[in-house]
Design a protein around this motif. Structure first.
Motif, PDB file in Angstrom:
ATOM      1  N   PRO A  36       0.823  -1.217   0.000  1.00  0.00           N
ATOM      2  CA  PRO A  36       0.000   0.000   0.000  1.00  0.00           C
ATOM      3  C   PRO A  36       0.855   1.265   0.000  1.00  0.00           C
ATOM      4  O   PRO A  36       1.969   1.281   0.514  1.00  0.00           O
ATOM      5  N   ARG A  96      -7.696  -9.900   6.816  1.00  0.00           N
ATOM      6  CA  ARG A  96      -7.024  -9.184   5.724  1.00  0.00           C
ATOM      7  C   ARG A  96      -8.053  -8.506   4.824  1.00  0.00           C
ATOM      8  O   ARG A  96      -7.859  -7.375   4.362  1.00  0.00           O
ATOM      9  N   GLY A  99      -9.370  -5.413   6.625  1.00  0.00           N
ATOM     10  CA  GLY A  99      -8.322  -4.417   6.445  1.00  0.00           C
ATOM     11  C   GLY A  99      -7.957  -3.655   7.688  1.00  0.00           C
ATOM     12  O   GLY A  99      -8.360  -3.981   8.805  1.00  0.00           O
ATOM     13  N   VAL A 104      -5.897  -0.614   3.467  1.00  0.00           N
ATOM     14  CA  VAL A 104      -6.048  -1.999   3.012  1.00  0.00           C
ATOM     15  C   VAL A 104      -7.442  -2.507   3.349  1.00  0.00           C
ATOM     16  O   VAL A 104      -7.968  -2.235   4.420  1.00  0.00           O
ATOM     17  N   LYS A 108     -11.007   0.474   3.958  1.00  0.00           N
ATOM     18  CA  LYS A 108      -9.960   1.477   3.742  1.00  0.00           C
ATOM     19  C   LYS A 108     -10.556   2.855   3.449  1.00  0.00           C
ATOM     20  O   LYS A 108     -11.608   2.974   2.825  1.00  0.00           O
ATOM     21  N   ASP A 119      -6.376  -3.658  -4.781  1.00  0.00           N
ATOM     22  CA  ASP A 119      -6.943  -4.241  -3.563  1.00  0.00           C
ATOM     23  C   ASP A 119      -8.452  -4.422  -3.717  1.00  0.00           C
ATOM     24  O   ASP A 119      -8.996  -5.463  -3.357  1.00  0.00           O
ATOM     25  N   TYR A 123      -7.281  -8.234  -4.544  1.00  0.00           N
ATOM     26  CA  TYR A 123      -6.765  -8.760  -3.279  1.00  0.00           C
ATOM     27  C   TYR A 123      -7.872  -9.030  -2.259  1.00  0.00           C
ATOM     28  O   TYR A 123      -7.934 -10.117  -1.682  1.00  0.00           O
ATOM     29  N   THR A 124      -8.736  -8.049  -2.045  1.00  0.00           N
ATOM     30  CA  THR A 124      -9.805  -8.239  -1.058  1.00  0.00           C
ATOM     31  C   THR A 124     -10.805  -9.310  -1.494  1.00  0.00           C
ATOM     32  O   THR A 124     -11.159 -10.178  -0.685  1.00  0.00           O
TER      33      THR A 124
END
Length: 141
Positions: A36, A96, A99, A104, A108, A119, A123-124
């Protein structure tokens, strides 16, 4: 379905582990979007080789735990320990996905960086998928 989920999780986790090993040994593909950044575009931290390898080993252990659901010889663990280990792995991915409430995850605040876009798109959702898959394995095991 349990077989499919354990193999899918294992495959994803092994690929992620190999990607971290690649980065640890100097690989550049995807590395700029893996950490990030703040509003000015500066990385919030610079992962060391050791920390990147630790993440790679952790992901590989997670993959082996998933494979152990189907093949007890992979990691000969007590089934109860393995069952709750799978739940813990899923909860790690849920955390995760939620976040840090700044840079993140779903919560976020800073959503305009290149990392934030990756993200949000990759990613998320991947972390949420891994959480759901691990939860289903936990329930079905």
């Amino acid at each position: 379905m349990l077989i499919f989920l354990t193999f899918l999780n294992s495959l994803i986790l092994i690929i992620l582990s190999l990607l971290h090993i690649y980065w640890a040994f100097g690989g550049l593909w995807g590395k700029d979007l893996a950490v990030p950044t703040n509003r000015s575009g500066q990385k919030l931290f610079m992962p060391s080789v050791l920390s990147t390898l630790i993440v790679a080993v952790g992901l590989l252990i997670f993959a082996l735990c998933n494979l152990s659901i189907q093949f007890s010889a992979v990691l000969p663990l007590n089934p109860l320990f393995l069952k709750y280990g799978i739940l813990v792995i899923g909860l790690i991915f849920l955390l995760r996905a939620i976040g840090d409430f700044n840079y993140v995850g779903l919560m976020k605040k800073y959503k305009t960086s290149d990392f934030a876009r990756q993200d949000r798109l990759f990613y998320t959702p991947l972390c949420l998928t891994l959480f759901a898959a691990h939860l289903l394995i936990f329930i079905g095991f």
